[in-house]
Design a protein around this motif. Structure first.
Motif, mmCIF file in Angstrom:
data_model
loop_
_atom_site.group_PDB
_atom_site.id
_atom_site.type_symbol
_atom_site.label_atom_id
_atom_site.label_comp_id
_atom_site.label_asym_id
_atom_site.label_seq_id
_atom_site.Cartn_x
_atom_site.Cartn_y
_atom_site.Cartn_z
ATOM 1 N N SER A 9 -12.814 -12.272 8.030
ATOM 2 C CA SER A 9 -13.981 -12.173 7.322
ATOM 3 C C SER A 9 -14.389 -13.507 6.679
ATOM 4 N N PRO A 10 -15.509 -14.177 6.879
ATOM 5 C CA PRO A 10 -15.635 -15.349 6.026
ATOM 6 C C PRO A 10 -15.948 -15.285 4.323
ATOM 7 N N TYR A 11 -16.223 -13.809 4.129
ATOM 8 C CA TYR A 11 -16.669 -13.465 2.694
ATOM 9 C C TYR A 11 -15.096 -13.233 1.982
ATOM 10 N N VAL A 12 -14.349 -12.782 2.858
ATOM 11 C CA VAL A 12 -12.947 -12.643 2.262
ATOM 12 C C VAL A 12 -12.345 -14.116 1.923
ATOM 13 N N ASN A 34 -10.259 -1.919 7.992
ATOM 14 C CA ASN A 34 -11.421 -2.091 9.125
ATOM 15 C C ASN A 34 -12.711 -1.440 8.676
ATOM 16 N N ALA A 35 -13.504 -2.116 8.258
ATOM 17 C CA ALA A 35 -14.607 -1.820 7.666
ATOM 18 C C ALA A 35 -15.656 -1.046 8.394
ATOM 19 N N ASN A 36 -15.541 -1.819 9.913
ATOM 20 C CA ASN A 36 -16.567 -1.048 10.972
ATOM 21 C C ASN A 36 -16.098 0.116 11.164
ATOM 22 N N LEU A 48 -20.669 0.865 0.638
ATOM 23 C CA LEU A 48 -21.279 -0.177 1.612
ATOM 24 C C LEU A 48 -20.279 -0.318 3.030
ATOM 25 N N SER A 49 -19.135 0.011 2.756
ATOM 26 C CA SER A 49 -18.212 -0.207 3.871
ATOM 27 C C SER A 49 -18.096 -1.577 4.300
ATOM 28 N N LYS A 50 -17.955 -2.551 3.309
ATOM 29 C CA LYS A 50 -17.850 -3.801 3.652
ATOM 30 C C LYS A 50 -16.878 -4.679 2.841
ATOM 31 N N VAL A 51 -16.096 -5.340 3.689
ATOM 32 C CA VAL A 51 -15.108 -6.262 3.076
ATOM 33 C C VAL A 51 -15.645 -7.685 2.681
ATOM 34 N N PRO A 52 -15.334 -8.402 1.570
ATOM 35 C CA PRO A 52 -14.157 -7.771 0.726
ATOM 36 C C PRO A 52 -14.533 -6.849 -0.359
ATOM 37 N N ALA A 53 -13.519 -6.062 -0.858
ATOM 38 C CA ALA A 53 -13.672 -5.152 -1.866
ATOM 39 C C ALA A 53 -12.550 -5.311 -2.791
ATOM 40 N N PHE A 63 -17.277 -5.122 -5.675
ATOM 41 C CA PHE A 63 -17.766 -5.609 -4.290
ATOM 42 C C PHE A 63 -19.016 -6.102 -4.664
ATOM 43 N N ASP A 64 -19.719 -7.289 -4.090
ATOM 44 C CA ASP A 64 -19.288 -7.912 -3.102
ATOM 45 C C ASP A 64 -18.729 -9.193 -3.419
ATOM 46 N N SER A 65 -18.651 -10.186 -2.416
ATOM 47 C CA SER A 65 -17.895 -11.366 -2.895
ATOM 48 C C SER A 65 -18.332 -12.269 -3.993
ATOM 49 N N PRO A 66 -19.740 -12.438 -4.289
ATOM 50 C CA PRO A 66 -20.221 -13.033 -5.515
ATOM 51 C C PRO A 66 -19.597 -12.381 -6.794
ATOM 52 N N VAL A 67 -19.581 -11.030 -6.800
ATOM 53 C CA VAL A 67 -19.114 -10.280 -7.791
ATOM 54 C C VAL A 67 -17.520 -10.371 -8.031
ATOM 55 N N SER A 106 -25.773 -15.096 10.262
ATOM 56 C CA SER A 106 -24.820 -15.028 11.433
ATOM 57 C C SER A 106 -23.772 -14.270 11.844
ATOM 58 N N VAL A 107 -23.111 -13.606 10.806
ATOM 59 C CA VAL A 107 -22.161 -12.604 11.052
ATOM 60 C C VAL A 107 -22.935 -11.603 12.150
ATOM 61 N N PRO A 108 -24.098 -10.813 11.678
ATOM 62 C CA PRO A 108 -24.798 -9.935 12.454
ATOM 63 C C PRO A 108 -25.538 -10.412 13.906
HETATM 64 N N1 LIG Z 1 -22.568 -9.604 0.975
HETATM 65 C C1 LIG Z 1 -21.285 -8.991 1.087
HETATM 66 C C2 LIG Z 1 -21.307 -9.150 2.910
HETATM 67 C C3 LIG Z 1 -19.865 -8.620 3.320
HETATM 68 C C4 LIG Z 1 -19.867 -8.334 4.694
HETATM 69 O O1 LIG Z 1 -20.751 -8.243 5.587
HETATM 70 N N2 LIG Z 1 -18.485 -7.943 5.282
HETATM 71 C C5 LIG Z 1 -18.419 -7.904 6.761
HETATM 72 C C6 LIG Z 1 -17.089 -8.438 7.306
HETATM 73 S S1 LIG Z 1 -17.413 -10.342 7.571
HETATM 74 C C7 LIG Z 1 -18.089 -6.247 6.956
HETATM 75 O O2 LIG Z 1 -17.355 -5.719 6.117
HETATM 76 N N3 LIG Z 1 -18.908 -5.538 7.733
HETATM 77 C C8 LIG Z 1 -18.758 -4.410 7.962
HETATM 78 C C9 LIG Z 1 -19.904 -3.559 8.246
HETATM 79 O O3 LIG Z 1 -20.985 -4.211 7.859
HETATM 80 O O4 LIG Z 1 -19.885 -2.356 8.738
HETATM 81 C C10 LIG Z 1 -20.261 -9.916 0.543
HETATM 82 O O5 LIG Z 1 -20.616 -11.160 0.046
HETATM 83 O O6 LIG Z 1 -19.086 -9.537 0.290
#
Ligand SMILES: N[C@@H](CCC(=O)N[C@@H](CS)C(=O)NCC(=O)O)C(=O)O
Length: 200
Positions: A9-12, A34-36, A48-53, A63-67, A106-108
């Motif tokens: 993950s580029p945010y991680v 595995n956030a997915n 929101l089920s996204k990494v990083p947390a 979360f998220d990365s700026p915080v 780009s990620v999505p």
């Molecule tokens: N805005 C968030 C974006 C984090 C994000 O999109 N992480 C992706 C991995 S690169 C993720 O966990 N995706 C899982 C999902 O959306 O279900 C941040 O800056 O932390």
């Protein structure tokens, strides 16, 4: 503190680059997530089920990365990644927004590119690519400074992600100033030590 993370993950990467730069990375225990798959124990931390947390030592989930990156500024003696006030703060936050915006487009997009290409999806992918291209052009016209802060770190992580996942769309073509900036900036330990690799 515990960081729910995925190795690609580029945010991680952004969070770990800040931690390395501020020499507090040894305070972070990494928990592969595995956030997915949205496992229940993870969505209890980040709905929101996204990494990083990040789970702080006080048990607070961030979360998220700026915080998370701003929270890390409260540790250690090194200069903060977020300039406290003035023009340098707004410039750093703007570059952070540009880097995060490249990633958010780009990620999505990568996920959509491997699905059947109906008309709506083709248009959506083209729109996201155009946003990335315009932002890269803006960065070429006015690259981040050599100084390391949240803005330059985020732009570097975004460019590194394009190299990692979009090597067939070379961003350096026609952007020599941005390419030169990145080549020099990527020598910083926080960026050099976090280069993404496929788990293989
Ligand atoms: N805005 C968030 C974006 C984090 C994000 O999109 N992480 C992706 C991995 S690169 C993720 O966990 N995706 C899982 C999902 O959306 O279900 C941040 O800056 O932390």
């Amino acid at each position: 503190m515990k960081l729910c993370f995925s190795p690609t993950s580029p945010y991680v990467r952004k969070v770990m680059a800040c931690a390395i730069t501020r020499e507090i990375d040894d305070r972070i225990e990494r928990v592969t997530t595995n956030a997915n798959d949205s496992p229940p124990e993870f969505v209890a931390i980040n709905p929101l089920s996204k990494v990083p947390a990040l789970i702080t030592d006080d048990g607070v989930a961030l979360f998220d990365s700026p915080v998370i990156c701003e929270y890390l500024d409260s540790f250690g003696e090194a200069l903060p990644m977020f300039p406290p006030h003035g023009a340098s703060r707004w410039r750093a936050l703007k570059f952070q927004a540009m880097g995060d915006g490249i990633l958010d487009a780009s990620v999505p997009r990568r996920g959509e590119m491997i699905k059947p290409q109906d008309e709506g999806r083709v248009a959506w992918i083209a729109r996201q690519k155009a946003a990335v291209d315009r932002t890269l052009d803006a960065l070429e016209a006015d690259p981040p400074q050599r100084h390391i802060d949240i803005g330059s770190i985020t732009v570097a992580c975004a460019l590194g992600y394009l190299d990692f996942r979009f090597s067939a769309q070379p961003w350096r073509d026609g952007r020599p100033k941005l390419a030169a900036w990145y080549a020099a900036f990527a020598q910083n330990p926080g960026i050099a030590r976090t280069a993404p690799k496929d788990p293989g």
